[in-house]
Scaffold this active site. Structure first.
Site, PDB file in Angstrom:
ATOM      1  N   ASP A 198       0.826  -1.203   0.000  1.00 51.11           N
ATOM      2  CA  ASP A 198       0.000   0.000   0.000  1.00 51.11           C
ATOM      3  C   ASP A 198       0.865   1.260   0.000  1.00 51.11           C
ATOM      4  O   ASP A 198       0.561   2.235  -0.702  1.00 51.11           O
ATOM      5  CB  ASP A 198      -0.919   0.011   1.227  1.00 51.11           C
ATOM      6  CG  ASP A 198      -2.117  -0.923   1.078  1.00 51.11           C
ATOM      7  OD1 ASP A 198      -2.372  -1.391  -0.044  1.00 51.11           O
ATOM      8  OD2 ASP A 198      -2.781  -1.187   2.099  1.00 51.11           O
ATOM      9  N   GLU A 316      -9.785   0.213   4.230  1.00 53.14           N
ATOM     10  CA  GLU A 316      -9.159   1.325   3.508  1.00 53.14           C
ATOM     11  C   GLU A 316      -7.774   0.884   3.035  1.00 53.14           C
ATOM     12  O   GLU A 316      -7.129   0.052   3.675  1.00 53.14           O
ATOM     13  CB  GLU A 316      -9.011   2.556   4.400  1.00 53.14           C
ATOM     14  CG  GLU A 316     -10.338   3.147   4.880  1.00 53.14           C
ATOM     15  CD  GLU A 316     -10.962   4.056   3.859  1.00 53.14           C
ATOM     16  OE1 GLU A 316     -10.381   4.234   2.768  1.00 53.14           O
ATOM     17  OE2 GLU A 316     -12.048   4.597   4.153  1.00 53.14           O
ATOM     18  N   CYS A 317      -7.313   1.471   1.937  1.00 52.21           N
ATOM     19  CA  CYS A 317      -5.995   1.143   1.444  1.00 52.21           C
ATOM     20  C   CYS A 317      -4.924   2.001   2.116  1.00 52.21           C
ATOM     21  O   CYS A 317      -3.739   1.812   1.900  1.00 52.21           O
ATOM     22  CB  CYS A 317      -5.920   1.324  -0.066  1.00 52.21           C
ATOM     23  SG  CYS A 317      -6.194   3.012  -0.616  1.00 52.21           S
ATOM     24  N   GLY A 318      -5.385   2.981   2.919  1.00 51.82           N
ATOM     25  CA  GLY A 318      -4.441   3.820   3.645  1.00 51.82           C
ATOM     26  C   GLY A 318      -4.302   5.226   3.096  1.00 51.82           C
ATOM     27  O   GLY A 318      -3.764   6.098   3.760  1.00 51.82           O
TER      28      GLY A 318
END
Length: 323
Positions: A198, A316-318
Site C-alpha cells: 500500500d 481502507e488502502c491507507g
C-alpha cells in the site's frame, strides 16, 4: 248449537293460519327479504349482475379493483417524481460544494479512480467548466498502481476524450513499468507485506501527486453510505489539504441514477459484477446486484479476507486515513 266457552273454533283457526301465511308471503316478497335470500343462496361473488344487493356488490367490487390499480400506478408515479426531485437537489448541492472549493482555494485537485461516484464528479466539474487542459482550475490526478484492471486504463482514455480533460498520471516511484516493479519486489508483495505494498503503490504516489500539484483542497468521492470510517462524513473536512466530499450525502444508487440521467458511461466492469474498482487482486464481484445498494454495499467487493497489521478488518488502502 251452543258452543261452550273456551272451545276452539275450526273456522277461527283456519282464518288465523290464512292470515299468517299471507303475512309471511308479503314479508318474503319484500325487496329486503329477497336480497337476504339471494345472499344466503350463494356465498360466492356473483359472476353476473343481479337485481338488488348483487348489483351493488358487483359494481362496488369493480370500482375497488379500478381504484386499486389507479392507486398502484399513482404510487409508482409519486415515488418516481420524488426521486427525480431528490436527485436534482443532490446535484445542486454537489455543484455548489464544488464551486465553493474552486472559489476558495488556489489549487483544487481531484484524485480519480473511475468508480461510479468519481465519474459523477468528473461530469459535475465539466458542467461547471472547471476541467480542461493542464491549466484548468481543477487538476485530475490518476494513480497507476501497476495492478489495475486493463479496462480501467482504457476507460480513462475514453473519458478524457468524451468529457474533455487531461489526467495527470502518477505511479510507484522509481519504476517506469510493472515489469521493473516486479523485478525488484516480486509479483506478490501485496500478499507478503500488504502495508508495504500500500505504501509503495498507493500512498506514496498519491501523496506525491497532491504535493506536485500543490493541492490545497482535495476533491474526492467518499460518501457516508460507504460505511465504516466514512459514516459521518461532511462535505468539507479540515486538514492539509482540506478534503472536499461533494457526494457525502449521496447513495450508490444516486450515482448510477445520475449517470443514466445525463447519458454518462460507467466503468465497463460494473456490467461484469464489480460494484467498486481497485487493484485486480483486492477487488471481487458481488452478486446479486441488489447487494451493491445496501449500506456499505459498494465496498463489499474490496479487501475481502484482508486484515490490517493489528488484526482488524481492512476497509481502507491507507490513502485517506494517512492524509
Amino acid at each position: 248449537m251452543q258452543r261452550s266457552v273456551g272451545a276452539p273454533s275450526r273456522v277461527g283457526a283456519l282464518s288465523r293460519r290464512s292470515a299468517g301465511l299471507a303475512i309471511r308471503q308479503r314479508v318474503q316478497s319484500s325487496p329486503r327479504q329477497q336480497r337476504r335470500l339471494q345472499l344466503g343462496q350463494s356465498k360466492q361473488f356473483p359472476t353476473e349482475p343481479r337485481q338488488g344487493h348483487g348489483v351493488w356488490a358487483w359494481q362496488t367490487a369493480g370500482r375497488n379493483v379500478v381504484a386499486m390499480a389507479a392507486a398502484a400506478a399513482g404510487v409508482k408515479q409519486w415515488v418516481s417524481g420524488t426521486n427525480a426531485k431528490r436527485l436534482t437537489s443532490l446535484e445542486d448541492q454537489a455543484l455548489e460544494t464544488l464551486q465553493t472549493a474552486a472559489n476558495n482555494f488556489q489549487h483544487p485537485v481531484f484524485p480519480c479512480a473511475l468508480i461510479a461516484g468519481d465519474v459523477v464528479i468528473l461530469h459535475l466539474l465539466k458542467r461547471l467548466n472547471l476541467l480542461g487542459s493542464s491549466d484548468a482550475k481543477v487538476q485530475v490526478a490518476f494513480v497507476d498502481t501497476f495492478h489495475l484492471f486493463e479496462e480501467t486504463h482504457t476507460f480513462l482514455a475514453q473519458l478524457e476524450q468524451q468529457i474533455g480533460f487531461e489526467a495527470r498520471r502518477f505511479q510507484p516511484a522509481g519504476f517506469d513499468t510493472k515489469a521493473d516493479f516486479v523485478k525488484k519486489h516480486g509479483s506478490d508483495l501485496f500478499m507478503t507485506d500488504l502495508e508495504e505494498y500500500d505504501r509503495i503503490c498507493k500512498v506514496e504516489p498519491f501523496g506525491r501527486a497532491l504535493s506536485y500539484l500543490q493541492a490545497d483542497v482535495m476533491i474526492n468521492g467518499r460518501r457516508r453510505d460507504h460505511g465504516a470510517e466514512r459514516a459521518q462524513l461532511e462535505v468539507f473536512e479540515e486538514g492539509s489539504p482540506v478534503k472536499c466530499q461533494p457526494l457525502a450525502f449521496w447513495t450508490f444508487a444516486d450515482c448510477f441514477a445520475y449517470l443514466e440521467k445525463h447519458g454518462v458511461p460507467a466503468h465497463p466492469l460494473h456490467e461484469q459484477g464489480y460494484p467498486s474498482l481497485g487493484d485486480v487482486q483486492s477487488t471481487v464481484t458481488v452478486e446479486p446486484r441488489s447487494k451493491w445498494f445496501e449500506y456499505g454495499g459498494e465496498r463489499s467487493g474490496r479487501f475481502q479476507g484482508m486484515t490490517n497489521s493489528d488484526g482488524s478488518l481492512k476497509t481502507e488502502c491507507g490513502i485517506h486515513s494517512r492524509l
